[in-house]
Design a protein around this motif. Sequence first.
Motif, short mmCIF file in Angstrom:
data_model
loop_
_atom_site.label_atom_id
_atom_site.label_comp_id
_atom_site.label_asym_id
_atom_site.label_seq_id
_atom_site.Cartn_x
_atom_site.Cartn_y
_atom_site.Cartn_z
N SER A 101 -22.40 2.97 55.82
CA SER A 101 -22.23 4.26 56.49
C SER A 101 -21.87 5.34 55.48
O SER A 101 -21.51 5.06 54.33
CB SER A 101 -21.14 4.16 57.56
OG SER A 101 -19.90 3.83 56.97
N PRO A 115 -15.74 -5.84 55.04
CA PRO A 115 -14.69 -5.03 55.68
C PRO A 115 -13.60 -5.86 56.34
O PRO A 115 -12.56 -5.33 56.71
CB PRO A 115 -15.46 -4.19 56.70
CG PRO A 115 -16.74 -4.91 56.92
CD PRO A 115 -17.06 -5.61 55.65
N VAL A 150 -20.90 -0.78 58.66
CA VAL A 150 -19.64 -0.34 58.06
C VAL A 150 -19.81 -0.04 56.58
O VAL A 150 -19.43 1.01 56.08
CB VAL A 150 -18.52 -1.38 58.27
CG1 VAL A 150 -17.28 -1.00 57.47
CG2 VAL A 150 -18.16 -1.49 59.75
N ASP A 210 -13.14 -0.55 63.94
CA ASP A 210 -14.10 -0.92 64.99
C ASP A 210 -14.66 -2.32 64.74
O ASP A 210 -14.83 -3.11 65.68
CB ASP A 210 -15.24 0.10 65.03
CG ASP A 210 -14.82 1.44 65.62
OD1 ASP A 210 -13.86 1.46 66.42
OD2 ASP A 210 -15.45 2.46 65.28
N TYR A 211 -14.95 -2.61 63.48
CA TYR A 211 -15.47 -3.93 63.11
C TYR A 211 -14.41 -5.00 63.38
O TYR A 211 -14.73 -6.11 63.85
CB TYR A 211 -15.88 -3.92 61.64
CG TYR A 211 -16.41 -5.22 61.11
CD1 TYR A 211 -17.60 -5.76 61.60
CD2 TYR A 211 -15.74 -5.90 60.09
CE1 TYR A 211 -18.09 -6.97 61.11
CE2 TYR A 211 -16.23 -7.10 59.59
CZ TYR A 211 -17.40 -7.62 60.10
OH TYR A 211 -17.89 -8.82 59.62
N LYS A 259 -21.21 -5.30 60.39
CA LYS A 259 -20.74 -5.30 59.00
C LYS A 259 -21.63 -4.42 58.13
O LYS A 259 -21.15 -3.63 57.31
CB LYS A 259 -20.72 -6.73 58.47
CG LYS A 259 -20.32 -6.87 57.01
CD LYS A 259 -20.33 -8.34 56.61
CE LYS A 259 -19.99 -8.51 55.14
NZ LYS A 259 -20.00 -9.94 54.72
N ALA A 304 -18.54 5.36 53.00
CA ALA A 304 -17.88 4.09 53.32
C ALA A 304 -16.94 3.67 52.20
O ALA A 304 -17.09 4.03 51.04
CB ALA A 304 -18.93 3.00 53.54
N LYS A 360 -14.19 3.01 61.02
CA LYS A 360 -15.35 2.12 61.13
C LYS A 360 -14.93 0.67 60.83
O LYS A 360 -15.40 -0.27 61.49
CB LYS A 360 -16.45 2.58 60.18
CG LYS A 360 -17.15 3.86 60.63
CD LYS A 360 -18.30 4.19 59.72
CE LYS A 360 -18.98 5.49 60.16
NZ LYS A 360 -19.51 5.42 61.55
N ALA A 361 -14.04 0.50 59.87
CA ALA A 361 -13.54 -0.85 59.57
C ALA A 361 -12.71 -1.38 60.74
O ALA A 361 -12.75 -2.58 61.04
CB ALA A 361 -12.72 -0.84 58.29
#
Length: 513
Positions: free
Chosen positions: A85, A96, A82, A453-454, A79, A88, A450-451
Amino acid sequence: MKAYKVIIFIVAVFAILAVIGLLMPREGIDVGNTNVSFVSPKEIIMGEDSIEHYVAQKDSSMLLAQKDKEKLDSFELAKYEVVTSDNAIWFPDNDPAWMDDVFNALRAARDYPIRVIHYGDSQIEIDRITSEIRESFQNEFGGYGVGMVPAIQTVRTTAIHQSCNRTLKRYIVFSPDSKMKSRQYGPMGVTAELNEEATFDFSKIQMKGTKPRTKYFGRIGIIYENSEGVTGTIFAKGKKYPIALEPGKTYACVTIPDSTDRATVSLKGKALIHAFTIDGAQTGVQVDNVAMRGCSGTVFTQINRESMGTYFSRFNVPLIIMQFGGNAMAYLRPGKSLHEFCNGLRRQFAYFHRISPGSKILFIGPSDMSTKVKGKLQTYPQLPIAVDSLRQMCQSEGVAFWDLYSAMGGWNSMLSWVHGNPQLAGPDYVHFTPAGAARASKMLMNAITKAYDYYLLRHPEAGTPHNLKEYAIDEFNGKTYSDGIVLPRDTGDLQSDSTAGYTPTANSPDTLR
């Protein structure tokens, strides 16, 4: 002590403090365990909101010291990565997981159709930015086709070629000269009045920026209102398919077996044609580009709710993207006008939440823009604080925010984008070139990825492989223009828009400059 000596002493103290303020770093200096900072005279006199180089900082609750990261478990660390980064998205509550409902819906697109709608000003015309989002989502979650298009397309686009054999009367909510009393503008904010008979042609277009999945389609639909019994046919792949716009209804569609790259729609009767949907056959994601030239994003409440609802009640729309702010910049000032603009956007968010309570809203702030200030070309002085005010307002309304201004590089980054190699923005110092639009959209998709992936980390049942690749953002050769560009006397008008292929409406206070 005599009065004049007191005055001299006070002036000397202020002079010393001013020198300290100029030399002191804005973030202060560390003295032992204490951070010492100094408020500059400019901030005292004008207020922090007036500082030209103001740059918003991430929420302190998420800015952990490096040593503290070791204390986080895998989910907390993910988190943290994310939200901190590069470029972001600012999620409400810095969480996220706000995107979970969106990703749940997108993943379901393998079983039934899902739509994402991207509203914006002229910065997204020609299918700029939207095209990359559409291609990425369709690669990952399935689907093809360009999505929703107006009945009459007046601005060239890289997505699809379309034409009509007649000139139909159009009503446009974001144009002061094309209003209608009933406010039945439909989901694109523009509608065409069908009267008797018209023929609409749609076909693939071969341009450098055209994405492969927009070059064919398998389902043609019509979003409409006030039909008095319209009949017609859709001609594709050598066959005719009947279609009828029934009174009291708002949508009709025809599926074309095996898909096609060309179709002709012939209609006869009277109705308001809000849009055509040029979609994939049955399932997958459609991403609709709705470019509203000259709009600041505060017009949606002028659209009849039932008319707008013809879209949101018919389709599954987990995500609404709104990209506005540039058209307001010329008249925004810290204080009343900025406050009123933010309140105007709040009303739009509330409007969409009432119409489509299941939809999340992602707001994209304005890009950097240049203007003439005391003989120099530089960023609008009010732009940085306007961006930060928009971010804070969005978070208070449960709306995610993506800071395009900072992603570009912040203060005077537009100058670098115009004069860099490759050239990323046009000579109007406002609009992106195709290369610049691609760069901006890739940065946005990286933030979304990236969100995602989370999301997958916390939902192992969903599986981990995916096609939402993280784009490599190419470096470009751009100089730093921190102090702007000195202008000669004969620079002329910087408001022409040769990049976007049009001339902005004169006399409109709501025109992107």
